[in-house]
Enzyme design. Structure first.
Site, PDB file in Angstrom:
ATOM      1  N   ASP A 204       0.799  -1.229   0.000  1.00  0.00           N
ATOM      2  CA  ASP A 204       0.000   0.000   0.000  1.00  0.00           C
ATOM      3  C   ASP A 204       0.828   1.273   0.000  1.00  0.00           C
ATOM      4  O   ASP A 204       0.336   2.339   0.339  1.00  0.00           O
ATOM      5  CB  ASP A 204      -0.932   0.011   1.210  1.00  0.00           C
ATOM      6  CG  ASP A 204      -0.173   0.231   2.497  1.00  0.00           C
ATOM      7  OD1 ASP A 204       0.990  -0.198   2.574  1.00  0.00           O
ATOM      8  OD2 ASP A 204      -0.728   0.833   3.431  1.00  0.00           O
ATOM      9  N   GLU A 205       2.088   1.162  -0.364  1.00  0.00           N
ATOM     10  CA  GLU A 205       2.956   2.338  -0.369  1.00  0.00           C
ATOM     11  C   GLU A 205       3.775   2.390  -1.641  1.00  0.00           C
ATOM     12  O   GLU A 205       4.151   1.359  -2.175  1.00  0.00           O
ATOM     13  CB  GLU A 205       3.968   2.250   0.777  1.00  0.00           C
ATOM     14  CG  GLU A 205       3.452   2.622   2.128  1.00  0.00           C
ATOM     15  CD  GLU A 205       4.540   2.431   3.155  1.00  0.00           C
ATOM     16  OE1 GLU A 205       5.665   2.893   2.919  1.00  0.00           O
ATOM     17  OE2 GLU A 205       4.264   1.794   4.176  1.00  0.00           O
TER      18      GLU A 205
END
Length: 594
Positions: A204-205
């Site tokens: 998620d980054e």
DNA sequence: ATTGGAAGGACCC
DNA sequence: TGCCAGGGTCCTTCCCGA
């Protein structure tokens, strides 16, 4: 700061012990993501009480004591150093500062984007009613929770039952990775339009370098990121937070400032950066965890600005790597380049699982077999064999042990994984009588690919990479011995039947043939289609080298594809970090699209 | 002195 | 009631043998 009043205290030392332990029990994610507005004292006491008396607690307590002792030694050393003449060290530090300062690059605009409570957000899309209540994803341990739950002190990494004490109405959902990866892909799709070479730091980054994008679209970084965030939100329905700065390290810190659903820009200005770092707690920096934070705090370094006045001690106190890392923190330096997923090379594949206390030879063997089967699945999926095999166990006391072997051949099949790891397990059973485990895991490292290079993809996409050390010393020494090299000292290892060895030798011979075959194919292609002669046809006897060259060719990446540790490349302010996973930029848990 | 493997840890999400 | 994950990466230390 009084410790738990219920605890017996004889002196200040005890009370300190409790304080540090309590702090540690708060979990690793505390000061990282915003947990302000929560009564930490109260939360801390609840966690402490809930944990008290458990084996986990005992283990944490032990670790805390060990760290306290370690810190005492560090302080003693510092006291000794203070009496010495450290002008040399000071000079060394100053020279390093000057050197780094010269190479400071403020021309790039790097963005770190981070999905807000990602797993929770994805779950909310399916079940909007969850938005109204505190809930978490993950059963035994929370992997994340929504912001509602955080108000109660719930955090990722927290034990489920502890979270329930903090928030009895907390709902816990099971993990659904497929769902998250699918959503992550949607997000990446959009991100890639702002920087095709973006780097995904985790599911998620991501890091983006939007310098080119801003340039060609004549748009300010803030606007570009606003637009990116808006686009992501509209198309995927998840919100993201972003940090904009001159390098990855700063961008990462900045993305936390206006979380959730916000962004923060730190100007590409030396003064602004120095001011920013000056009051920044060390813990905010990626790579400084609870342990390092405590150690630094003990010697007087609480903020990145504090680093400077202790610069002459740092190298001797914490080691060279940590020294460099810290100086870079002080200066607010970091990478400006990104490593796209295609250029990322996996280093290991493993699986592990936790279970109720388990002992007894048969039970342990069963578990090992299951583990081996799980690993085979992953190995097949990823198309790798491993030249070394690591067995990891966690005792019922939470103590973790690892043992490794180099089998006579690269392995990936459950049968082999089991066969070669069983002796390690057996030896552990001898070492620890009545061996009782709560976790077992197997991991393959020193990977060699099983993917057949696709000659067409070869020139455009550096997808296929062989292990750089395909015929390294390890396998040679094996060949000469015909039995696995056992770890450390006394080897009770049985000798494997010679047929194993023969089989292995045959396999390797076969592989060599295949490599040669591939090589000749490549050479052929090369001469046919590659008239420009970009590729050196002076080839090494392994396709891995070749393919990797192509990988470099294909993109002007600064090839951190390099193996080996501690490669200190001047010109790149990374590789800082130190003795405790202080890698500049963790590439963990990447999503691999194999 | 260096190198490389093994074991242990710190860290990140 | 039943008491803390699982996927990784990298760094340090110890030790061994050329």
């Amino acid at each position: 700061m009084t410790a738990n009043p219920n605890a017996l205290e004889h002196d200040g030392q005890d009370s300190n012990l409790h304080d540090t332990l309590k702090y540690s029990l708060l979990g690793p994610s505390l000061t990282k993501s915003g947990q302000d507005s929560v009564d930490q004292k109260k939360v801390s006491d609840i966690i402490y009480d809930a944990s008290k008396g458990s084996k986990f607690f005992a283990h944490e307590e032990n670790r805390d004591k060990l760290l306290t002792v370690k810190i005492e030694r560090i302080l003693e050393k510092k006291a000794r150093l203070e009496k010495l003449n450290l002008t040399r060290d000071q000079k060394k530090a100053d020279e390093y500062v000057a050197e780094l300062e010269l190479s400071r690059d403020l021309t790039q605009t790097v963005v770190h984007v981070d999905c807000d409570a990602f797993y929770a957000a994805v779950e909310e899309l399916d079940r909007p009613e969850l938005k109204l209540v505190p809930f978490a994803v993950g059963k035994g341990v929370l992997t994340t929770c929504n912001y509602h739950a955080r108000k109660f002190g719930c955090r990722s990494g927290m034990a489920g039952f502890v979270a329930k004490k903090l928030c009895p109405q907390l709902i816990q959902l099971p993990l659904n990775f497929e769902k998250y990866t699918a959503k992550a892909r949607e997000v990446r799709e959009i991100i890639s339009q702002y920087d095709p070479r973006f780097e995904s730091a985790s599911i998620d980054e991501a890091y983006l370098n939007i310098t080119a994008y801003c340039e060609s679209n004549s748009i300010r970084p803030e606007e570009a990121v606003e637009q990116l965030r808006k686009e992501v939100h509209e198309k995927t329905k998840v919100t993201i937070s972003a940090g904009i700065a001159a390098n990855t390290k700063l961008a990462k810190i900045c993305s936390n400032i206006n979380k959730p659903n916000g962004q923060y820009r730190l100007q590409n200005d030396r003064g602004a950066i120095m001011t920013f770092m000056d009051t920044l707690p060390t813990r905010k920096v990626n790579g400084v965890g609870r342990v390092f934070e405590r150690e630094l705090d003990a010697v007087g370094v609480k903020t990145c600005g504090d680093i400077y006045q202790y610069r002459q001690y740092l190298s001797k106190l914490f080691g060279e790597k940590a020294f460099k890392f810290l100086i870079q923190c002080y200066l607010g330096l970091g990478r400006t380049d990104t490593q796209p997923a295609e250029e990322y090379e996996r280093k290991s594949i493993g699986t592990e699982s936790t279970f109720a206390d388990l002992s007894g030879h048969n039970g342990l063997c069963d578990k090992l077999e299951k583990t081996a089967q799980e690993l085979e699945k992953d190995m097949v999926k990823a198309q790798f064999k491993g030249k070394t095999l690591v067995l990891k166990v966690k005792l019922h006391t939470y103590e973790v042990l690892t043992r490794q072997v180099i089998p006579p051949k690269a392995v990936y099949l459950a049968g082999d994984l089991y066969k070669y790891s069983l002796p390690m397990l057996s030896k552990l059973e001898q070492e620890f009588k009545g061996l009782t485990l709560r976790l077992m895991g197997l991991r393959c490292t020193h990977l060699v690919t099983m993917k057949k290079p696709d000659p067409l993809a070869f020139f455009g996409y550096p997808k296929v990479r062989n292990s750089p050390a395909s015929s390294g010393p390890a396998s040679e020494s094996n060949e000469s011995k015909g039995e696995p090299v056992e770890t450390g000292g006394s080897s009770s290892s049985g000798v494997w039947p010679s047929e194993d060895f023969e089989e292995a030798a045959k396999d390797e011979y076969q592989e060599e043939l295949e490599e040669l075959e591939i090589l000749s194919q490549l050479e052929e292609l090369e001469s046919q289609q590659f008239n420009e002669g970009k590729l050196d046809s002076e080839t090494k006897p392994e396709s891995g080298g070749l393919v990797k060259e192509a990988a470099r060719e294909a993109s002007s990446a600064s090839a951190s594809v390099e193996k080996g540790k501690g490669q200190l490349k001047r010109g790149r302010h990374d590789s800082g970090k130190s003795r405790s996973g202080l890698k500049d930029d963790p590439k963990q848990t990447r999503l691999s699209f194999n």
